[in-house]
Each structure stands twice: as C-alpha cells, then as structure tokens.
Motif scaffolding. Sequence first.
Motif, PDB file in Angstrom:
ATOM      1  N   ARG A 150       1.004  -1.172  -0.026  1.00 27.62           N
ATOM      2  CA  ARG A 150      -0.093   0.008  -0.076  1.00 27.62           C
ATOM      3  C   ARG A 150       0.793   1.217   0.167  1.00 27.62           C
ATOM      4  NH1 ARG A 150      -4.819  -0.994   4.453  1.00 27.62           N
ATOM      5  NH2 ARG A 150      -5.391  -3.122   3.705  1.00 27.62           N
ATOM      6  N   ASP A 151       0.397   2.397  -0.678  1.00 25.32           N
ATOM      7  CA  ASP A 151       1.227   3.519  -0.587  1.00 25.32           C
ATOM      8  C   ASP A 151       1.300   4.187   0.676  1.00 25.32           C
ATOM      9  OD1 ASP A 151       1.948   6.351  -2.157  1.00 25.32           O
ATOM     10  OD2 ASP A 151       0.525   6.856  -0.562  1.00 25.32           O
ATOM     11  N   ALA A 152       2.703   4.323   1.145  1.00 25.65           N
ATOM     12  CA  ALA A 152       3.122   4.587   2.331  1.00 25.65           C
ATOM     13  C   ALA A 152       2.734   5.744   2.961  1.00 25.65           C
ATOM     14  CB  ALA A 152       4.617   4.733   2.541  1.00 25.65           C
ATOM     15  N   LEU A 180      11.189  -7.660  -2.740  1.00 27.58           N
ATOM     16  CA  LEU A 180      10.493  -6.410  -3.250  1.00 27.58           C
ATOM     17  C   LEU A 180      11.030  -5.712  -4.274  1.00 27.58           C
ATOM     18  CD1 LEU A 180      10.418  -5.185   0.429  1.00 27.58           C
ATOM     19  CD2 LEU A 180       8.469  -5.933  -0.697  1.00 27.58           C
ATOM     20  N   ALA A 181      12.150  -5.675  -4.588  1.00 26.97           N
ATOM     21  CA  ALA A 181      12.765  -5.098  -5.612  1.00 26.97           C
ATOM     22  C   ALA A 181      12.112  -5.708  -7.041  1.00 26.97           C
ATOM     23  CB  ALA A 181      14.287  -5.041  -5.846  1.00 26.97           C
ATOM     24  N   ALA A 182      12.012  -6.995  -7.180  1.00 22.52           N
ATOM     25  CA  ALA A 182      11.701  -7.653  -8.203  1.00 22.52           C
ATOM     26  C   ALA A 182       9.973  -7.376  -8.473  1.00 22.52           C
ATOM     27  CB  ALA A 182      11.627  -9.136  -7.812  1.00 22.52           C
ATOM     28  N   ARG A 183       9.314  -6.881  -7.704  1.00 25.58           N
ATOM     29  CA  ARG A 183       8.191  -6.390  -7.889  1.00 25.58           C
ATOM     30  C   ARG A 183       7.840  -4.951  -8.265  1.00 25.58           C
ATOM     31  NH1 ARG A 183       4.694  -8.079  -2.398  1.00 25.58           N
ATOM     32  NH2 ARG A 183       2.863  -7.593  -3.935  1.00 25.58           N
ATOM     33  N   THR A 184       8.982  -4.593  -8.648  1.00 27.59           N
ATOM     34  CA  THR A 184       9.304  -2.886  -9.563  1.00 27.59           C
ATOM     35  C   THR A 184       8.325  -2.022  -8.817  1.00 27.59           C
ATOM     36  OG1 THR A 184       7.662  -4.156 -11.371  1.00 27.59           O
ATOM     37  CG2 THR A 184       9.721  -3.199 -11.896  1.00 27.59           C
ATOM     38  N   VAL A 185       8.627  -1.876  -7.317  1.00 25.85           N
ATOM     39  CA  VAL A 185       7.768  -0.896  -6.629  1.00 25.85           C
ATOM     40  C   VAL A 185       8.204   0.533  -7.160  1.00 25.85           C
ATOM     41  CG1 VAL A 185       7.496  -0.013  -4.490  1.00 25.85           C
ATOM     42  CG2 VAL A 185       7.697  -2.377  -4.786  1.00 25.85           C
ATOM     43  N   ALA A 186       7.303   1.398  -7.527  1.00 24.27           N
ATOM     44  CA  ALA A 186       7.604   2.790  -8.152  1.00 24.27           C
ATOM     45  C   ALA A 186       7.568   3.787  -6.994  1.00 24.27           C
ATOM     46  CB  ALA A 186       6.557   3.209  -9.318  1.00 24.27           C
ATOM     47  N   ARG A 187       6.853   3.393  -5.822  1.00 27.49           N
ATOM     48  CA  ARG A 187       6.830   4.505  -4.820  1.00 27.49           C
ATOM     49  C   ARG A 187       7.326   3.870  -3.268  1.00 27.49           C
ATOM     50  NH1 ARG A 187       2.099   2.286  -6.012  1.00 27.49           N
ATOM     51  NH2 ARG A 187       0.634   1.984  -4.326  1.00 27.49           N
ATOM     52  N   SER A 188       7.301   4.624  -2.388  1.00 27.00           N
ATOM     53  CA  SER A 188       7.516   4.111  -1.009  1.00 27.00           C
ATOM     54  C   SER A 188       6.167   3.321  -0.651  1.00 27.00           C
ATOM     55  CB  SER A 188       7.807   5.332  -0.042  1.00 27.00           C
ATOM     56  OG  SER A 188       9.181   5.736  -0.454  1.00 27.00           O
ATOM     57  N   VAL A 189       6.228   1.971   0.037  1.00 26.02           N
ATOM     58  CA  VAL A 189       5.038   1.346   0.289  1.00 26.02           C
ATOM     59  C   VAL A 189       5.515   0.922   1.480  1.00 26.02           C
ATOM     60  CG1 VAL A 189       4.519   0.834  -2.181  1.00 26.02           C
ATOM     61  CG2 VAL A 189       6.120  -0.651  -0.621  1.00 26.02           C
ATOM     62  N   VAL A 190       4.264   0.277   2.195  1.00 22.90           N
ATOM     63  CA  VAL A 190       4.249  -0.447   3.461  1.00 22.90           C
ATOM     64  C   VAL A 190       3.548  -1.820   3.252  1.00 22.90           C
ATOM     65  CG1 VAL A 190       4.114   1.652   5.049  1.00 22.90           C
ATOM     66  CG2 VAL A 190       2.163   0.927   4.118  1.00 22.90           C
ATOM     67  N   LEU A 191       3.883  -2.639   3.811  1.00 22.86           N
ATOM     68  CA  LEU A 191       3.653  -4.144   3.620  1.00 22.86           C
ATOM     69  C   LEU A 191       2.267  -4.446   4.604  1.00 22.86           C
ATOM     70  CD1 LEU A 191       6.437  -3.812   2.672  1.00 22.86           C
ATOM     71  CD2 LEU A 191       6.923  -6.090   3.457  1.00 22.86           C
ATOM     72  N   VAL A 217       6.789  -2.164  15.899  1.00 26.15           N
ATOM     73  CA  VAL A 217       6.580  -1.023  15.294  1.00 26.15           C
ATOM     74  C   VAL A 217       5.012  -1.321  14.516  1.00 26.15           C
ATOM     75  CG1 VAL A 217       8.739   0.034  15.023  1.00 26.15           C
ATOM     76  CG2 VAL A 217       7.597  -1.631  12.942  1.00 26.15           C
ATOM     77  N   ASP A 218       4.487  -0.141  14.113  1.00 29.54           N
ATOM     78  CA  ASP A 218       3.252  -0.217  13.403  1.00 29.54           C
ATOM     79  C   ASP A 218       3.155  -0.446  12.283  1.00 29.54           C
ATOM     80  OD1 ASP A 218       1.517   0.116  15.758  1.00 29.54           O
ATOM     81  OD2 ASP A 218       2.032   2.437  15.799  1.00 29.54           O
ATOM     82  N   LEU A 219       4.225   0.061  11.416  1.00 25.08           N
ATOM     83  CA  LEU A 219       4.430   0.053   9.857  1.00 25.08           C
ATOM     84  C   LEU A 219       5.662   0.067   9.454  1.00 25.08           C
ATOM     85  CD1 LEU A 219       2.010   2.883   8.748  1.00 25.08           C
ATOM     86  CD2 LEU A 219       1.387   0.602   8.508  1.00 25.08           C
ATOM     87  N   GLN A 220       5.965  -0.769   8.313  1.00 22.70           N
ATOM     88  CA  GLN A 220       7.560  -0.870   8.016  1.00 22.70           C
ATOM     89  C   GLN A 220       7.510  -0.314   6.352  1.00 22.70           C
ATOM     90  OE1 GLN A 220       8.889  -4.789   8.628  1.00 22.70           O
ATOM     91  NE2 GLN A 220      10.405  -3.815  10.351  1.00 22.70           N
ATOM     92  N   VAL A 221       8.274   1.018   6.163  1.00 20.43           N
ATOM     93  CA  VAL A 221       8.413   1.234   4.857  1.00 20.43           C
ATOM     94  C   VAL A 221       9.501   0.485   3.987  1.00 20.43           C
ATOM     95  CG1 VAL A 221       8.617   3.280   3.603  1.00 20.43           C
ATOM     96  CG2 VAL A 221       7.485   3.473   5.732  1.00 20.43           C
ATOM     97  N   TYR A 222       9.059   0.255   2.761  1.00 22.89           N
ATOM     98  CA  TYR A 222      10.193   0.021   1.688  1.00 22.89           C
ATOM     99  C   TYR A 222      10.194   0.895   0.622  1.00 22.89           C
ATOM    100  CZ  TYR A 222      12.322  -2.436  -2.104  1.00 22.89           C
ATOM    101  OH  TYR A 222      13.110  -2.690  -3.380  1.00 22.89           O
ATOM    102  N   HIS A 223      11.188   1.560   0.415  1.00 22.43           N
ATOM    103  CA  HIS A 223      11.619   2.600  -0.635  1.00 22.43           C
ATOM    104  C   HIS A 223      12.082   1.992  -1.931  1.00 22.43           C
ATOM    105  CE1 HIS A 223      11.036   5.550   2.413  1.00 22.43           C
ATOM    106  NE2 HIS A 223      12.235   5.422   2.893  1.00 22.43           N
ATOM    107  N   PRO A 224      11.560   2.500  -2.894  1.00 20.06           N
ATOM    108  CA  PRO A 224      11.938   1.986  -4.243  1.00 20.06           C
ATOM    109  C   PRO A 224      13.608   1.928  -4.636  1.00 20.06           C
ATOM    110  CG  PRO A 224      10.781   3.875  -4.750  1.00 20.06           C
ATOM    111  CD  PRO A 224      10.680   3.423  -3.316  1.00 20.06           C
ATOM    112  N   GLU A 225      14.259   1.200  -5.387  1.00 17.71           N
ATOM    113  CA  GLU A 225      15.870   1.179  -5.643  1.00 17.71           C
ATOM    114  C   GLU A 225      15.864   2.761  -6.276  1.00 17.71           C
ATOM    115  OE1 GLU A 225      17.725  -1.608  -4.663  1.00 17.71           O
ATOM    116  OE2 GLU A 225      15.995  -1.724  -3.706  1.00 17.71           O
ATOM    117  N   THR A 226      16.918   3.253  -5.616  1.00 15.25           N
ATOM    118  CA  THR A 226      17.473   4.511  -6.195  1.00 15.25           C
ATOM    119  C   THR A 226      17.970   4.484  -7.664  1.00 15.25           C
ATOM    120  OG1 THR A 226      17.875   5.438  -3.927  1.00 15.25           O
ATOM    121  CG2 THR A 226      19.100   6.593  -5.945  1.00 15.25           C
TER     122      THR A 226
END
Length: 423
Positions: free
Chosen positions: A107-109, A306-317, A333-342
């Motif tokens: 989901r969108d972070a 996660l990188a293999a899923r071509t994430v285009a924006r910061s997301v939470v799982l 913690v309540d949420l964990q964020v994954y940022h797309p590859e730079t």
Amino acid sequence: MSARAAAVVLMMLPTAAMAQDGPSKADFVAASAAGDRLDTGRYLDAAEALRPLAFDAAGKPKPGFVHDQWAELYALMTAEPVDPEPSPAEDAEAKAMAERVAGAILRDAISEIVARAAKTRVVILNENHGLPRDRAFALEVARALRPLGYSVLAAETFMVGDKGVAMSKLTKQGYPTQRTGYYTHDPVFGDFVRQSLALGYRPLSYEQTEEERGKPTGRTESIARREEAQANHLAQALAADPKAKFFVYVGFSHVTEQPIDGPDDAKERWMATRLMAKTGIDPLTIDQTILGPLMGGSNGLARRALAARTVARSVVLFDGEHPMTVGQYAGAVDLQVYHPETRMVKGRPDWLAAMNRRPMVIPAGFVPQKGERLVQAFIAGESDDAIPLDQVLLRAGEDVPSLLVPGDKPLRLVTQDPTSPKP
C-alpha cells in the motif's frame, strides 16, 4: 577537542555498542576531531580525520565504529551510501522473511500514514543515519501530517544542553546552522528541517543531556538512561501542550513501542516503549530501516523480493488487512516502509527531485583539475554557518554531476578543497 564534539561521540556510543564494544580511545579522539571539523563546515576534512582508522594501509575498509562514521560523513557529500550493499544471507530465517514479503500486499506509504496518524497525536519515524534518502521521506511525511494539525517537529539530533538557545535561533532564522545538531549537517536533513519550519512546524529538542548521561556502568545502563531521558522530555512537552500533535524523528530502535531483543536475549525498552507507558498515548510508529540497504545481509533476500515487484513509490507491507512487520522490529512497530531502488540521474539520486529540486549545471571553473573538491549551494541571505542546500563531491577527470536546487531561490555557490589535498 571541543566539548560539543565530545558530547556528540558520547551520544553515539549506545548505538555503536549495539554491534561492538564501542569506540577505543583512539576512535574517540578521531571521531572528536572529525566533529570539530564538521562544526566548522569542513566536510572533506572531517572525513579525512577518520580515514587513518577507517582503512588499513592498503586502503581496505576496517569494519567498525570509525569506518561507519566515515561512511556517514561521505554520504553527506554524495547523498548516497559509499559502501556496497551487503551480500544477502541465505539461511532459513532470511529465506522465510523473503517469502513473507514476496507475498505481501503493498500500500502507498504516505496514504496509510495519513489515515493512521489521524487517530493519534504522536507519529514516530526512524532513520538509518547513513541514508540521507530516509530524510527525504521524512519531509514527505511532514508535509502529509501538517494538514492533520501536526505542528511540533521533535528530532533526536537537535542540540540540547544550551538552555534552548539553538532551538530559539532555529525558530527565528527558519534554517539550520552548523550548531543546530549533528545529523543536520547533512544537506538533505537540513532542508527537511528548513522546509518543515516553512510549513509551520515548531522544533523541539528532547535528547538526553550530559548531566542525565552521567557515568553508566555499561551498555545496558547507558541505553536505559538515554531512553528514559528522551521519553521524559517528550512526555513533559506533550503534557505542557496537550492539544499539540508531535512528529518525532529518531534513529533506529528508538521507534520501537514494544521491548525488543538485545544481547544475551535480554529485552530492551527503547524510547517509544517508555513514552507510551508515561503518557498513555499509542503513537504511530514507522520503521524505514529494516528493509533498507544498509541493515546487513539478513534482509538482503527480502529486499530482492520487493525489488522484483518493481515498486515505483514508497510502500508499506500488509498481510491481508493487517500491517506486516519483519526482522528485528517485527511486532514492535506499526508500519514498515520499503523505498524503491534509487536511480541515478545525471549523477544524482532520483529521490532528491521529490524535495522540489531541479538540476543546475556546475560551472566549468568549479571543476577540480586534480584531486577532490566539494561544490556547495547555499541560499543567498542565509548566514555563513548555514547548512548547504545541496553539495556534490567532484573528482578530477570524472563526469560532473548536477546540483539539485529549488528553482525559486537565489543561490550562492561555494567550493571547498581538502586542507591536505590528495594527488
């Protein structure tokens, strides 16, 4: 060694002790010397003060506290980590973690943070001190929280022990200086603060004072004293302004709202855990370190998944309708964020554009003919000790990257060569 530099090293000791026994006397002296140089804005000289202990005679990195500090300093000049991402672990635990995140709902972070932040008055976000990218995301969060009434920006790094002088100056000026804090020496962190103040946030320091630090007997007591002091200061500020909403920006484990494992399987209560107990407030706690690139091999397979899923924006799982948290902070913690590859664009990380930046060509006369040179962009009218808006490290004979700056502010460019230039 200045008292301020010494205090900075002492502040970092509990974190350093998480992975090792802490700095030696020589490490302490080198880090203090680097802190002195950093306090005068000499970024290249600060890094060079650490180099002899950060590398061996053959130029190979020497893992440990000093090399970690050297890498953090270099990231201030490059906006990206200088060390490669660790190779992923291949053990059963790492594979299980990767399998979990591969099946997660993303989901969108920012949207998720906004929805949950509306139900509390305290949001706590952590960072990896070696990743300026985390600070760019913190600015996104600050922007998103402001319409909800969040008006206090409490940051671990803000200067304490000066009877509020630094915070009063920061509020009045509207921009950080070399005396505002330690991590705010980073231009990305500095502009996160600058833009947050322009949005209407009030800065708050809450770090442990030197008197509160005292002389702890070991790692466990050192951490406990610091976490207790931080929680006390925040609890007092929340009680003094009961209608205010706080955005609290921390490093690593301070974000955890449940005890987590420490050495020897002992449970440790970090700041957010103590703050909940003192105030009865259930904060929204957000981790952006565990799924980041510098946390070691344990999360490497998960990041690949996660990188293999071509994430285009910061997301939470999410696992169905429930947030998914993994690794050391699972359940804490309540949420964990994954940022797309730079992605690098003209030698600069793409995420800087989200800070309202545009590329600016560095004039040819600023490019060094030999060695290294730091080129800095300052906002015209800010004081000489202001934090640069952006800076890039140039090396003779290499491609010249762009500065990334706002398009609506007059600027002044400054060059900085090392005091002892390398050939």
